[in-house]
Design a protein around this motif. Sequence first.
Motif, PDB file in Angstrom:
ATOM      1  N   ASP A   1       1.685  -5.645  -9.118  1.00  0.00           N
ATOM      2  CA  ASP A   1       2.224  -4.706  -8.135  1.00  0.00           C
ATOM      3  C   ASP A   1       3.638  -4.274  -8.491  1.00  0.00           C
ATOM      4  OD1 ASP A   1       0.047  -4.541  -6.391  1.00  0.00           O
ATOM      5  OD2 ASP A   1       0.612  -6.397  -5.377  1.00  0.00           O
TER       6      ASP A   1
ATOM      7  N   GLN B   1       2.769  -1.387  -0.968  1.00  0.00           N
ATOM      8  CA  GLN B   1       1.652  -1.128  -1.869  1.00  0.00           C
ATOM      9  C   GLN B   1       0.509  -0.371  -1.177  1.00  0.00           C
ATOM     10  OE1 GLN B   1       3.279  -4.359  -2.178  1.00  0.00           O
ATOM     11  NE2 GLN B   1       4.340  -3.170  -3.754  1.00  0.00           N
TER      12      GLN B   1
ATOM     13  N   ARG C   1      -4.828  -9.279  -1.379  1.00  0.00           N
ATOM     14  CA  ARG C   1      -3.693  -9.732  -2.196  1.00  0.00           C
ATOM     15  C   ARG C   1      -3.333 -11.179  -1.887  1.00  0.00           C
ATOM     16  NH1 ARG C   1      -2.161  -4.080  -1.843  1.00  0.00           N
ATOM     17  NH2 ARG C   1      -1.693  -3.314  -3.952  1.00  0.00           N
TER      18      ARG C   1
ATOM     19  N   GLY D   1      -2.309   0.495 -10.335  1.00  0.00           N
ATOM     20  CA  GLY D   1      -1.733  -0.468  -9.406  1.00  0.00           C
ATOM     21  C   GLY D   1      -1.394   0.134  -8.066  1.00  0.00           C
ATOM     22  N   GLY D   2      -0.733  -0.667  -7.235  1.00  0.00           N
ATOM     23  CA  GLY D   2      -0.502  -0.303  -5.852  1.00  0.00           C
ATOM     24  C   GLY D   2       0.780   0.451  -5.570  1.00  0.00           C
TER      25      GLY D   2
ATOM     26  N   LEU E   1      -0.991 -10.717 -10.314  1.00  0.00           N
ATOM     27  CA  LEU E   1      -0.952  -9.389  -9.700  1.00  0.00           C
ATOM     28  C   LEU E   1       0.075  -8.528 -10.424  1.00  0.00           C
ATOM     29  CD1 LEU E   1      -1.084 -10.347  -5.910  1.00  0.00           C
ATOM     30  CD2 LEU E   1      -2.882  -9.224  -7.223  1.00  0.00           C
TER      31      LEU E   1
ATOM     32  N   ILE F   1      -5.267  -2.469  -6.132  1.00  0.00           N
ATOM     33  CA  ILE F   1      -4.761  -3.798  -6.458  1.00  0.00           C
ATOM     34  C   ILE F   1      -5.055  -4.095  -7.923  1.00  0.00           C
ATOM     35  CG2 ILE F   1      -4.853  -6.254  -5.862  1.00  0.00           C
ATOM     36  CD1 ILE F   1      -6.106  -5.338  -3.135  1.00  0.00           C
TER      37      ILE F   1
END
Length: 393
Positions: A315, A320, A302, A166-167, A313, A324
């Motif tokens: 996040d 971020q 996003r 993930g970010g 999502l 993604i």
Amino acid sequence: MSPLHVQQLRDETPGCQSGIVHFNHAGASLPSQATLDAIIEQLQREARDGPMEAGEHGAVQVEKARRAAGQLLNAPAASIAFASSGSSAWSLAFQALGPWQPGDRILVGRHEWGGNLASMQVAVQAGARVEVIPCDATGAVCPLALESMIDARVKLIDLTWLPANGGLINPAQAIGEVAKRHGIPYFIDAGQAVGQIPVDVQALHCDVLKSAGRKHVRGPRGTALLYVRPDFLQHLNPAQRDVFSAPWTADGFDLRNDARRFETSEASFALLAGLGNALQEMNQLGIQQVWEKISQTSERIREGLRQIPGITLHDLGTHQSGLIAFNLAGWDAFELKRRLGVQRINIGANGVAYTPWDMQARGLASIARISVSPLNNDEDIERLLTALKALRA
């Protein structure tokens, strides 16, 4: 970075001429033609002159790569070593930190890369414990929580800066300040950071940092870089040695007093010539400019994903990166990746093993992952979002 500048980068990259939309730069990005040429030129020299005879020219290219890596990380060239992968580079440094004793503690973030956790089993078998630093309310590693865990038994603090799933951008500098204040060795896995965000090893206060060459730097597979703080070398005793890492002297075989103590006499000069070119291109482009472009592109994606019913999502954190993580209702992440691949759109997909503790904590069996680069343009974004809209359940 203007559209004209992006187009210039694309024109210099064969993968951008193939009709494939590439959003898997966190897995491996697309090398430029100049990087390919650097690899091929060294291979041709070896074929023409003899592999060993071409070694002198290859060694010059390696030192150019070392200087370019140092420039990118704000580090002395002598503090840079090269390896065949990020995992092997990290493992070499980790194993050199031993021997481990019963009761030793290793503190890591919840988002630790699975490969690093696997390497730590050597310490666990010797009686050490791997403990998770709690997260803050945003899901990032918490420096205050780390501070409360410190005691004389902590032998290492290790942080995966930008996790693979993930970010999230973990607070690497703040963690480094805690480690420095207590005199505890601090390793950073920067596999998804180098080439994507600015990396200054002096500001991070890290003792060791590693990254693969194939990701955001856009170098070839089979390359990685390892930074070791010069004053920390004395604490690292590599088990792997040869006549390059420990040259013969009048007193016997003595370890080098720079990061090359983690290298051997056998290396692919062709691949390192390619990595050197990729690093030079990154320095010329400017990492701050790269990061600004990645931030803009990933935010557009996003926002587009938020408009597609069925997409979730994943996040964490307050800001971020260009990674993604998401899932699409009704789709297994790996099958989604395959289906998009049929449409010549490349994304990634990760299972639990990549970041096991974080995936388990969030109840995630797998995630699909889009990762962006300055190479991606508006047409790439539109093709990706259109394809996902068509696949929603």
